[in-house]
Design a protein around this motif. Structure first.
Motif, PDB file in Angstrom:
ATOM      1  N   GLU A   1       0.830  -1.212   0.000  1.00  0.00           N
ATOM      2  CA  GLU A   1       0.000   0.000   0.000  1.00  0.00           C
ATOM      3  C   GLU A   1       0.869   1.269   0.000  1.00  0.00           C
ATOM      4  O   GLU A   1       0.704   2.171   0.806  1.00  0.00           O
ATOM      5  N   ARG A   2       1.817   1.336  -0.958  1.00  0.00           N
ATOM      6  CA  ARG A   2       2.746   2.470  -0.976  1.00  0.00           C
ATOM      7  C   ARG A   2       2.674   3.313  -2.251  1.00  0.00           C
ATOM      8  O   ARG A   2       3.497   4.219  -2.427  1.00  0.00           O
ATOM      9  N   LEU A   3       1.712   3.040  -3.115  1.00  0.00           N
ATOM     10  CA  LEU A   3       1.649   3.775  -4.373  1.00  0.00           C
ATOM     11  C   LEU A   3       0.649   4.933  -4.372  1.00  0.00           C
ATOM     12  O   LEU A   3       0.679   5.773  -5.273  1.00  0.00           O
ATOM     13  N   ASP A   4      -0.219   4.984  -3.379  1.00  0.00           N
ATOM     14  CA  ASP A   4      -1.227   6.051  -3.371  1.00  0.00           C
ATOM     15  C   ASP A   4      -0.581   7.436  -3.325  1.00  0.00           C
ATOM     16  O   ASP A   4      -1.024   8.358  -4.017  1.00  0.00           O
ATOM     17  N   ALA A   5       0.462   7.586  -2.513  1.00  0.00           N
ATOM     18  CA  ALA A   5       1.096   8.902  -2.368  1.00  0.00           C
ATOM     19  C   ALA A   5       1.706   9.394  -3.682  1.00  0.00           C
ATOM     20  O   ALA A   5       1.435  10.526  -4.096  1.00  0.00           O
ATOM     21  N   PRO A   6       2.539   8.589  -4.361  1.00  0.00           N
ATOM     22  CA  PRO A   6       3.076   9.092  -5.637  1.00  0.00           C
ATOM     23  C   PRO A   6       2.003   9.317  -6.698  1.00  0.00           C
ATOM     24  O   PRO A   6       2.131  10.229  -7.520  1.00  0.00           O
ATOM     25  N   MET A   7       0.944   8.532  -6.701  1.00  0.00           N
ATOM     26  CA  MET A   7      -0.144   8.760  -7.652  1.00  0.00           C
ATOM     27  C   MET A   7      -0.878  10.060  -7.316  1.00  0.00           C
ATOM     28  O   MET A   7      -1.177  10.878  -8.194  1.00  0.00           O
ATOM     29  N   ARG A   8      -1.135  10.264  -6.030  1.00  0.00           N
ATOM     30  CA  ARG A   8      -1.849  11.481  -5.590  1.00  0.00           C
ATOM     31  C   ARG A   8      -1.016  12.729  -5.867  1.00  0.00           C
ATOM     32  O   ARG A   8      -1.571  13.791  -6.201  1.00  0.00           O
ATOM     33  N   ALA A   9       0.291  12.606  -5.761  1.00  0.00           N
ATOM     34  CA  ALA A   9       1.171  13.753  -6.013  1.00  0.00           C
ATOM     35  C   ALA A   9       1.062  14.244  -7.447  1.00  0.00           C
ATOM     36  O   ALA A   9       1.388  15.402  -7.736  1.00  0.00           O
ATOM     37  N   HIS A  10       0.579  13.383  -8.325  1.00  0.00           N
ATOM     38  CA  HIS A  10       0.419  13.756  -9.726  1.00  0.00           C
ATOM     39  C   HIS A  10      -1.046  13.891 -10.126  1.00  0.00           C
ATOM     40  O   HIS A  10      -1.396  13.772 -11.298  1.00  0.00           O
ATOM     41  N   GLY A  11      -1.902  14.129  -9.129  1.00  0.00           N
ATOM     42  CA  GLY A  11      -3.297  14.454  -9.402  1.00  0.00           C
ATOM     43  C   GLY A  11      -4.216  13.279  -9.600  1.00  0.00           C
ATOM     44  O   GLY A  11      -5.358  13.454 -10.056  1.00  0.00           O
ATOM     45  N   LEU A  12      -3.769  12.072  -9.252  1.00  0.00           N
ATOM     46  CA  LEU A  12      -4.597  10.880  -9.411  1.00  0.00           C
ATOM     47  C   LEU A  12      -4.996  10.348  -8.035  1.00  0.00           C
ATOM     48  O   LEU A  12      -4.154   9.862  -7.276  1.00  0.00           O
ATOM     49  N   ALA A  13      -6.281  10.470  -7.725  1.00  0.00           N
ATOM     50  CA  ALA A  13      -6.792  10.046  -6.422  1.00  0.00           C
ATOM     51  C   ALA A  13      -7.351   8.632  -6.523  1.00  0.00           C
ATOM     52  O   ALA A  13      -8.016   8.279  -7.494  1.00  0.00           O
ATOM     53  N   ARG A  14      -7.095   7.845  -5.513  1.00  0.00           N
ATOM     54  CA  ARG A  14      -7.629   6.479  -5.500  1.00  0.00           C
ATOM     55  C   ARG A  14      -9.123   6.500  -5.198  1.00  0.00           C
ATOM     56  O   ARG A  14      -9.578   7.177  -4.273  1.00  0.00           O
ATOM     57  N   ALA A  15      -9.898   5.780  -5.992  1.00  0.00           N
ATOM     58  CA  ALA A  15     -11.341   5.703  -5.773  1.00  0.00           C
ATOM     59  C   ALA A  15     -11.608   5.062  -4.419  1.00  0.00           C
ATOM     60  O   ALA A  15     -11.016   4.034  -4.064  1.00  0.00           O
ATOM     61  N   CYS A  16     -12.506   5.673  -3.664  1.00  0.00           N
ATOM     62  CA  CYS A  16     -12.797   5.179  -2.327  1.00  0.00           C
ATOM     63  C   CYS A  16     -14.284   5.338  -2.019  1.00  0.00           C
ATOM     64  O   CYS A  16     -15.017   6.033  -2.729  1.00  0.00           O
ATOM     65  N   LEU A  17     -14.718   4.701  -0.966  1.00  0.00           N
ATOM     66  CA  LEU A  17     -16.095   4.826  -0.501  1.00  0.00           C
ATOM     67  C   LEU A  17     -16.311   6.208   0.109  1.00  0.00           C
ATOM     68  O   LEU A  17     -15.351   6.896   0.483  1.00  0.00           O
ATOM     69  N   PRO A  18     -17.567   6.635   0.227  1.00  0.00           N
ATOM     70  CA  PRO A  18     -17.835   7.950   0.830  1.00  0.00           C
ATOM     71  C   PRO A  18     -17.231   8.137   2.215  1.00  0.00           C
ATOM     72  O   PRO A  18     -16.907   9.255   2.616  1.00  0.00           O
ATOM     73  N   ASP A  19     -17.034   7.027   2.962  1.00  0.00           N
ATOM     74  CA  ASP A  19     -16.436   7.139   4.296  1.00  0.00           C
ATOM     75  C   ASP A  19     -14.900   7.171   4.245  1.00  0.00           C
ATOM     76  O   ASP A  19     -14.240   7.180   5.285  1.00  0.00           O
ATOM     77  N   GLY A  20     -14.336   7.150   3.040  1.00  0.00           N
ATOM     78  CA  GLY A  20     -12.886   7.233   2.887  1.00  0.00           C
ATOM     79  C   GLY A  20     -12.183   5.904   2.723  1.00  0.00           C
ATOM     80  O   GLY A  20     -10.988   5.877   2.415  1.00  0.00           O
ATOM     81  N   ARG A  21     -12.878   4.796   2.911  1.00  0.00           N
ATOM     82  CA  ARG A  21     -12.232   3.481   2.781  1.00  0.00           C
ATOM     83  C   ARG A  21     -11.967   3.163   1.318  1.00  0.00           C
ATOM     84  O   ARG A  21     -12.849   3.280   0.474  1.00  0.00           O
ATOM     85  N   SER A  22     -10.744   2.727   1.023  1.00  0.00           N
ATOM     86  CA  SER A  22     -10.388   2.384  -0.347  1.00  0.00           C
ATOM     87  C   SER A  22      -9.777   0.993  -0.457  1.00  0.00           C
ATOM     88  O   SER A  22      -9.663   0.457  -1.555  1.00  0.00           O
ATOM     89  N   ARG A  23      -9.394   0.411   0.654  1.00  0.00           N
ATOM     90  CA  ARG A  23      -8.669  -0.857   0.631  1.00  0.00           C
ATOM     91  C   ARG A  23      -9.633  -2.043   0.655  1.00  0.00           C
ATOM     92  O   ARG A  23      -9.780  -2.741   1.660  1.00  0.00           O
ATOM     93  N   LEU A  24     -10.297  -2.266  -0.458  1.00  0.00           N
ATOM     94  CA  LEU A  24     -11.171  -3.414  -0.609  1.00  0.00           C
ATOM     95  C   LEU A  24     -10.359  -4.562  -1.184  1.00  0.00           C
ATOM     96  O   LEU A  24      -9.777  -4.450  -2.265  1.00  0.00           O
ATOM     97  N   ALA A  25     -10.284  -5.657  -0.446  1.00  0.00           N
ATOM     98  CA  ALA A  25      -9.403  -6.765  -0.811  1.00  0.00           C
ATOM     99  C   ALA A  25      -9.921  -7.503  -2.040  1.00  0.00           C
ATOM    100  O   ALA A  25     -11.106  -7.835  -2.134  1.00  0.00           O
ATOM    101  N   THR A  26      -9.006  -7.792  -2.965  1.00  0.00           N
ATOM    102  CA  THR A  26      -9.346  -8.502  -4.195  1.00  0.00           C
ATOM    103  C   THR A  26      -8.473  -9.725  -4.442  1.00  0.00           C
ATOM    104  O   THR A  26      -8.718 -10.472  -5.394  1.00  0.00           O
ATOM    105  N   PHE A  27      -7.450  -9.929  -3.624  1.00  0.00           N
ATOM    106  CA  PHE A  27      -6.501 -11.022  -3.865  1.00  0.00           C
ATOM    107  C   PHE A  27      -6.049 -11.635  -2.542  1.00  0.00           C
ATOM    108  O   PHE A  27      -5.805 -10.899  -1.578  1.00  0.00           O
TER     109      PHE A  27
END
Length: 275
Positions: free
Chosen positions: A201-227
Motif C-alpha cells: 500500500e505504498r503507491l497512493d502517495a506518488p499517484m496522488r502527487a500527480h493528481g490521481l486520487a484512489r477511488a474510495c467509498l464515501p467514508d474514505g475506505r479504499s482498501r477493498l481486498a481482491t486477492f
C-alpha cells in the motif's frame, strides 16, 4: 492536445439517437482474469466461458482487463476437446458483451502465446495507444491508453498492470505520469485502473502527487481486498481518477467469483466532480 481522429468522428456523430442511454454515473470495473485458465497439471481448467458470464454480470460501462490472451497455441490445443473449448477469437473480443467496443494490446510474448491489457466499453472509443513500461526483461509490462466518448465528453482511460518489485513499480508510476503528461490533456477526465501489485500500500502517495486520487467509498475506505480470490486479503486492484469522484466501490464475492480467477473484480461508480 486535440481529440484523436477516431474520437473526433464519434464526437461529430454524438447527436445520433443510437448508442447507450445517458446515465448520471460511470460504472467502471477492473479485473485480472489470469489468462482465462485456473489450476495446474491435470487440475487445469478453462474458465474463460464462466468469465464471460461474470463480465456481463458486472454491467460496467468500462471494463479494464489484465492478463488477457489474444492466442496461446498450447492451451488452445489442450482445451480444444473440452465441452466448450478454447474460443476461436481473442479473449478480449470473446468477453465483450453485445454492443461493446474492444481495445487490446499485447504486453508479454511467451513461447506459446502472449497476453496483455484490454478495455471493453459500451461507449465509443478513440485511437488506441500502448506504452511499454517493462522494468527488466523478465517482466514485460505495458499501459493501454484509450480515449472514450462518454456522454459527449472525452474521457481518457489507462489500463495498467505493474511489476512485482516495489522499486520497479515506482519507476513504472513515473513512466505512467510522464506518458499522461505527454498524451492526455491536463483538463481531461482520466481513469487509470488495473492490477498495481502494491502489496505494501505504498503507491497512493506518488499517484496522488500527480493528481490521481484512489477511488474510495464515501467514508474514505479504499482498501477493498481482491486477492487472493478465495480468501481476499490484499487490495492489489485499484482505480485512480482525475476530474471524477467515486460514489460507490465494491468487490463481488462468492464461490463463482473465487473460482474464475485468482483476483476478484473491483467495481466503482463514478460521477463528475462538483463544479
Amino acid at each position: 492536445m486535440s481529440s484523436s481522429p477516431a474520437l473526433s468522428a464519434a464526437l461529430s456523430n454524438s447527436a445520433s439517437p443510437a448508442g447507450p442511454e445517458p446515465t448520471p454515473h460511470l460504472r467502471v470495473a477492473t479485473y485480472n482474469i489470469h489468462k482465462g485458465v485456473r489450476g495446474l497439471g491435470p487440475q487445469k481448467r478453462l474458465e474463460i466461458h464462466n468469465l464471460s458470464q461474470g463480465v456481463d454480470a458486472l454491467k460496467a460501462d468500462l471494463v479494464f482487463l489484465q492478463e488477457v490472451r489474444q492466442f496461446h497455441h498450447r492451451e488452445a490445443q489442450q482445451f480444444q476437446r473440452t465441452w466448450f473449448g478454447w474460443p476461436e477469437q481473442g479473449q478480449a473480443e470473446f468477453l465483450a458483451p453485445d454492443g461493446y467496443e474492444v481495445a487490446y494490446r499485447t504486453n508479454a510474448v511467451t513461447k506459446h502465446g502472449e497476453h496483455g491489457n484490454a478495455l471493453l466499453s459500451r461507449w465509443p472509443l478513440g485511437d488506441v495507444g500502448h506504452h511499454d513500461v517493462s522494468d527488466h526483461r523478465f517482466e514485460q509490462r505495458g499501459l493501454l491508453h484509450v480515449p472514450v466518448l462518454w456522454q459527449g465528453r472525452e474521457l481518457h482511460t489507462v489500463v495498467a498492470h505493474l511489476g512485482l518489485m516495489h522499486s520497479g513499480r515506482l519507476r513504472q508510476v513515473q513512466r505512467l505520469v510522464e506518458y499522461v503528461h505527454k498524451h492526455v490533456p491536463p483538463e481531461a477526465l482520466l481513469v487509470v485502473a488495473g492490477d498495481f501489485n502494491d502489496w505494501g500500500e505504498r503507491l497512493d502517495a506518488p499517484m496522488r502527487a500527480h493528481g490521481l486520487a484512489r477511488a474510495c467509498l464515501p467514508d474514505g475506505r479504499s482498501r477493498l481486498a481482491t486477492f487472493p480470490s478465495r480468501m481476499p486479503f490484499f487490495s492489489l486492484d485499484r482505480i485512480y481518477i482525475r476530474g471524477l469522484r467515486c460514489v460507490n466501490l465494491q468487490v463481488p464475492k462468492g464461490p463463482a467469483w473465487a473460482r474464475m480467477s485468482d483476483h476478484l473484480p473491483l467495481l466503482a461508480e463514478l460521477a463528475l466532480e462538483s463544479p
